[in-house]
Design a protein around this motif. Sequence first.
Motif, mmCIF file in Angstrom:
data_model
loop_
_atom_site.group_PDB
_atom_site.id
_atom_site.type_symbol
_atom_site.label_atom_id
_atom_site.label_comp_id
_atom_site.label_asym_id
_atom_site.label_seq_id
_atom_site.Cartn_x
_atom_site.Cartn_y
_atom_site.Cartn_z
ATOM 1 N N SER A 107 21.138 0.209 -5.332
ATOM 2 C CA SER A 107 20.138 1.135 -4.799
ATOM 3 C C SER A 107 20.318 1.309 -3.300
ATOM 4 O O SER A 107 20.772 0.402 -2.597
ATOM 5 N N LEU A 108 19.947 2.485 -2.808
ATOM 6 C CA LEU A 108 19.949 2.793 -1.382
ATOM 7 C C LEU A 108 18.542 3.204 -0.989
ATOM 8 O O LEU A 108 17.958 4.088 -1.617
ATOM 9 N N ILE A 109 17.992 2.568 0.048
ATOM 10 C CA ILE A 109 16.662 2.907 0.546
ATOM 11 C C ILE A 109 16.808 3.564 1.911
ATOM 12 O O ILE A 109 17.402 2.985 2.828
ATOM 13 N N PHE A 110 16.281 4.781 2.042
ATOM 14 C CA PHE A 110 16.347 5.527 3.294
ATOM 15 C C PHE A 110 14.934 5.785 3.809
ATOM 16 O O PHE A 110 13.995 5.935 3.031
ATOM 17 N N GLU A 136 0.816 -1.206 0.000
ATOM 18 C CA GLU A 136 0.000 0.000 0.000
ATOM 19 C C GLU A 136 0.858 1.268 0.000
ATOM 20 O O GLU A 136 1.846 1.365 0.731
ATOM 21 N N HIS A 137 0.474 2.248 -0.809
ATOM 22 C CA HIS A 137 0.995 3.619 -0.772
ATOM 23 C C HIS A 137 2.505 3.722 -0.972
ATOM 24 O O HIS A 137 3.163 4.592 -0.384
ATOM 25 N N ARG A 138 3.057 2.844 -1.786
ATOM 26 C CA ARG A 138 4.479 2.933 -2.118
ATOM 27 C C ARG A 138 4.677 2.732 -3.624
ATOM 28 O O ARG A 138 5.734 2.271 -4.053
ATOM 29 N N LEU A 164 18.697 6.366 -5.403
ATOM 30 C CA LEU A 164 18.325 6.758 -4.045
ATOM 31 C C LEU A 164 16.805 6.732 -3.920
ATOM 32 O O LEU A 164 16.099 7.424 -4.653
ATOM 33 N N ILE A 165 16.318 5.939 -2.981
ATOM 34 C CA ILE A 165 14.876 5.771 -2.774
ATOM 35 C C ILE A 165 14.560 6.232 -1.359
ATOM 36 O O ILE A 165 15.076 5.681 -0.382
ATOM 37 N N GLN A 185 10.362 2.855 -8.804
ATOM 38 C CA GLN A 185 11.757 3.307 -8.823
ATOM 39 C C GLN A 185 12.719 2.130 -8.635
ATOM 40 O O GLN A 185 13.694 1.981 -9.385
ATOM 41 N N LEU A 186 12.444 1.275 -7.650
ATOM 42 C CA LEU A 186 13.330 0.133 -7.407
ATOM 43 C C LEU A 186 13.200 -0.900 -8.520
ATOM 44 O O LEU A 186 14.206 -1.486 -8.952
ATOM 45 N N ALA A 187 11.981 -1.109 -8.990
ATOM 46 C CA ALA A 187 11.783 -2.077 -10.076
ATOM 47 C C ALA A 187 12.538 -1.648 -11.327
ATOM 48 O O ALA A 187 13.126 -2.483 -12.036
#
Length: 337
Positions: free
Chosen positions: A43-46, A18-20, A178-179, A26-28
């Motif tokens: 990738s970096l997820i913050f 939900e809601h992403r 950057l995500i 972006q990551l896909a």
Amino acid sequence: MITNARALETTYVPQDLEHRDGQISQLATALEPLTHGVGGEHSLIFGPSGSGKTTLAKYVVRKLREESFGVRRAYWNCMSGSSKTEVLHGLAQDSGIGTHLSRDGTATSTFIDAFRDTDDHIVVILDEVDALEDETLLLGIGDLPNVTIVAITIDEDDFFANHRLNGRVKSRFSSAELIRLRKYTHTELTDILLARIDAGLRPGVIGRDAIEYTADLAAGDARKAIKLLEKATRRVNRSDRSQITLEDIDAVHDEARRDLQQDHVDSLGTHKRLLYDIVSAAGEISVTELHATYEERVADPKPNRTRRRYLSTLVDKYGLLESTGSGRGKNYFVPEP
């Protein structure tokens, strides 16, 4: 009243996230080259705790594996073990590559050779990446042509401003995808709870007022919202009732917070856990006594600078410890949840 207990657990990766949508896309996109047999973008997820960082990474990689041949996932939480050998062994176990290799006595190069020699492409998900003892590991595995890294941590500024971060690592990941995730809004948390309820509970078990109240208490933290729902469900399931009320949510609030704290403690690696346990047993302890007790209990203690970093992480990032004073006058204690 329960149709799927797994859907009420914080570690459950739902069928739909939900809601992403933007971050999923972006990551896909960063991983899309893997469907053509070539490496994706690191990738970096913050994002803050409870914003869905780990769930996002696992969800997208699961979708990728459903749509592609020859893709493996290798997940490891660096808080559970932050040395090169611990991380590589964890990745080998999760990916199914080199599972015969023992953690103790196996050279890091042996693990890396095992990853290099597989015909599959590996998406390495490194959770709590800032806990790594030696960030050059990111180069060791990230340079492999069949490995794409998805690294997860809380604070973007802390990661890139970290004075310990190797220059080559900083340069390599400054060009990574950057995500950024933010806390959920009240409406978004309500939707997440409704999706979990649809997946895990029979209709009519919980009313809209109790769902809204749960979202209020969670204050943007999806992990806390789901934990409250799980604990309230357990409470009602033990009784002769069949509906979760506001009173049930209130009754489990403190227990849910303690559970979340314990989940963090249980995820700690050996040395971090020992430091935590020493403080917890003492109630409050001076930094000098803490280090002395640690050295008495460990045959091969970590260097002082490593221990200081561990303690800083336990205080500043995860709130498992608090401190007063400074320098040799510093004391540590475990805060109430």
